[in-house]
Structures are given as structure tokens and as C-alpha cells.
Design a protein around this motif. Structure first.
Motif, PDB file in Angstrom:
ATOM      1  N   UNK A   2       0.816  -1.122  -0.108  1.00 58.40           N
ATOM      2  CA  UNK A   2      -0.045  -0.008   0.033  1.00 58.40           C
ATOM      3  C   UNK A   2       1.086   1.345  -0.073  1.00 58.40           C
ATOM      4  N   UNK A   3       0.625   2.256  -1.078  1.00 54.66           N
ATOM      5  CA  UNK A   3       1.434   3.317  -1.124  1.00 54.66           C
ATOM      6  C   UNK A   3       0.929   4.237  -0.041  1.00 54.66           C
ATOM      7  N   UNK A   4       1.860   4.901   0.781  1.00 57.34           N
ATOM      8  CA  UNK A   4       1.423   5.827   1.955  1.00 57.34           C
ATOM      9  C   UNK A   4       1.674   7.238   1.080  1.00 57.34           C
ATOM     10  N   UNK A   5       2.850   7.653   0.940  1.00 54.13           N
ATOM     11  CA  UNK A   5       3.128   8.939   0.303  1.00 54.13           C
ATOM     12  C   UNK A   5       4.524   9.000  -0.483  1.00 54.13           C
ATOM     13  N   UNK A   6       4.841  10.152  -1.092  1.00 52.38           N
ATOM     14  CA  UNK A   6       6.131  10.626  -1.502  1.00 52.38           C
ATOM     15  C   UNK A   6       6.727  11.324  -0.456  1.00 52.38           C
ATOM     16  N   UNK A   7       7.821  11.245   0.037  1.00 54.45           N
ATOM     17  CA  UNK A   7       8.900  11.848   1.021  1.00 54.45           C
ATOM     18  C   UNK A   7       9.432  12.926   0.095  1.00 54.45           C
ATOM     19  N   UNK A   8       9.316  14.315   0.189  1.00 56.10           N
ATOM     20  CA  UNK A   8      10.113  15.359  -0.646  1.00 56.10           C
ATOM     21  C   UNK A   8      11.592  15.162  -0.417  1.00 56.10           C
ATOM     22  N   UNK A   9      12.099  15.343  -1.500  1.00 57.89           N
ATOM     23  CA  UNK A   9      13.641  15.312  -1.629  1.00 57.89           C
ATOM     24  C   UNK A   9      13.968  15.884  -2.906  1.00 57.89           C
ATOM     25  N   UNK A  10      15.091  16.824  -2.919  1.00 56.04           N
ATOM     26  CA  UNK A  10      15.583  17.480  -4.066  1.00 56.04           C
ATOM     27  C   UNK A  10      16.806  16.466  -5.080  1.00 56.04           C
ATOM     28  N   UNK A  11      17.187  15.369  -4.134  1.00 52.98           N
ATOM     29  CA  UNK A  11      17.929  14.573  -5.067  1.00 52.98           C
ATOM     30  C   UNK A  11      17.384  13.442  -5.488  1.00 52.98           C
ATOM     31  N   UNK A  12      16.492  12.693  -4.614  1.00 51.35           N
ATOM     32  CA  UNK A  12      15.956  11.232  -4.845  1.00 51.35           C
ATOM     33  C   UNK A  12      14.484  11.178  -4.892  1.00 51.35           C
ATOM     34  N   UNK A  13      13.979  10.240  -5.524  1.00 47.15           N
ATOM     35  CA  UNK A  13      12.544   9.793  -5.527  1.00 47.15           C
ATOM     36  C   UNK A  13      12.350   9.083  -4.143  1.00 47.15           C
ATOM     37  N   UNK A  14      11.845   9.476  -2.936  1.00 40.88           N
ATOM     38  CA  UNK A  14      11.567   8.592  -1.789  1.00 40.88           C
ATOM     39  C   UNK A  14      10.093   8.180  -1.567  1.00 40.88           C
ATOM     40  N   UNK A  15       9.874   6.919  -1.730  1.00 40.95           N
ATOM     41  CA  UNK A  15       8.372   6.456  -1.346  1.00 40.95           C
ATOM     42  C   UNK A  15       8.423   5.552  -0.159  1.00 40.95           C
ATOM     43  N   UNK A  17       5.680   2.990   1.718  1.00 39.22           N
ATOM     44  CA  UNK A  17       4.631   2.239   1.719  1.00 39.22           C
ATOM     45  C   UNK A  17       4.366   1.438   2.974  1.00 39.22           C
ATOM     46  N   UNK A  18       3.282   0.808   3.106  1.00 39.76           N
ATOM     47  CA  UNK A  18       3.151  -0.284   4.089  1.00 39.76           C
ATOM     48  C   UNK A  18       2.738  -1.451   3.497  1.00 39.76           C
ATOM     49  N   UNK A  19       3.304  -2.551   4.193  1.00 40.42           N
ATOM     50  CA  UNK A  19       3.165  -3.843   3.458  1.00 40.42           C
ATOM     51  C   UNK A  19       3.697  -5.012   4.747  1.00 40.42           C
ATOM     52  N   UNK A  20       2.671  -6.088   4.890  1.00 45.09           N
ATOM     53  CA  UNK A  20       3.226  -7.350   6.050  1.00 45.09           C
ATOM     54  C   UNK A  20       3.451  -6.422   7.173  1.00 45.09           C
ATOM     55  N   UNK A  21       2.744  -5.538   7.831  1.00 43.85           N
ATOM     56  CA  UNK A  21       3.015  -4.996   9.287  1.00 43.85           C
ATOM     57  C   UNK A  21       4.509  -4.263   9.058  1.00 43.85           C
ATOM     58  N   UNK A  22       4.877  -3.854   8.064  1.00 42.06           N
ATOM     59  CA  UNK A  22       6.270  -3.320   7.750  1.00 42.06           C
ATOM     60  C   UNK A  22       5.820  -1.986   7.107  1.00 42.06           C
ATOM     61  N   UNK A  23       6.629  -0.745   7.495  1.00 36.26           N
ATOM     62  CA  UNK A  23       6.818   0.401   6.737  1.00 36.26           C
ATOM     63  C   UNK A  23       7.827   0.036   5.549  1.00 36.26           C
ATOM     64  N   UNK A  24       7.778   0.261   4.550  1.00 36.62           N
ATOM     65  CA  UNK A  24       8.903   0.175   3.444  1.00 36.62           C
ATOM     66  C   UNK A  24       9.223   1.548   2.985  1.00 36.62           C
TER      67      UNK A  24
END
Length: 83
Positions: A2-15, A17-24
Motif C-alpha cells: 500500500x502506497x502511503x506517500x512520497x517524501x519530498x527530496x531534491x536528489x532522490x525519489x523517496x516513497x 509504503x506499508x506491507x506485511x506489518x512493515x513500513x517500506x
């Protein structure tokens, strides 16, 4: 996953997610990717994970991406895939 959100960053794409009782946390830079998994009971909220994306952590990620690129390039050259 499950997609939660993008985390803003100037250098990288940071996503985030949540899956199997873990944040990814998935961090992408061109053809390379780093993934971090955190048990959801280890943090109170996704905001805590977002706070961890500070300057020191981003600097470490940058260094690791540079090392990944160097390792892969050396292997391609060593194995005569590229010249």
C-alpha cells in the motif's frame, strides 16, 4: 503493498509504503534503488519515518548510491560487457 506517500527530496525519489506489518522506504536514483523495512510496531507513525530522512541520512544514501554505481561499473568493465 500500500502506497502511503512520497517524501519530498531534491536528489532522490523517496516513497513510503506499508506491507506485511512493515513500513517500506524505497529510495530511487536512476537505475539504482535502496529499500529499508521497519516493523510498524517500532514507530508510532509514518511522520517519524519521514523525520529520519535528515541531511546525515541522505548523505549516507548518496555515498551508498555512488558505491553501488562504482561496483556495477567495475563489474561491467571487468566482464567486458562495456569497454
Amino acid at each position: 503493498m500500500r502506497y502511503i506517500k512520497d517524501i519530498p527530496n531534491d536528489k532522490f525519489k523517496i516513497g513510503l509504503y506499508q506491507w506485511n506489518n512493515k513500513y517500506i522506504v524505497k529510495i530511487e536514483s536512476g537505475m539504482y534503488e535502496q529499500t529499508y523495512k521497519i516493523d510498524d510496531y517500532e514507530v508510532e507513525s509514518a511522520a517519524e519515518i519521514e523525520r529520519c530522512m535528515d541531511k546525515l541520512f541522505i548523505a549516507a544514501i548518496t555515498s551508498r548510491f555512488d558505491a553501488m554505481h562504482g561496483d556495477f561499473s567495475e563489474s561491467l568493465t571487468r566482464n567486458e560487457v562495456i569497454f
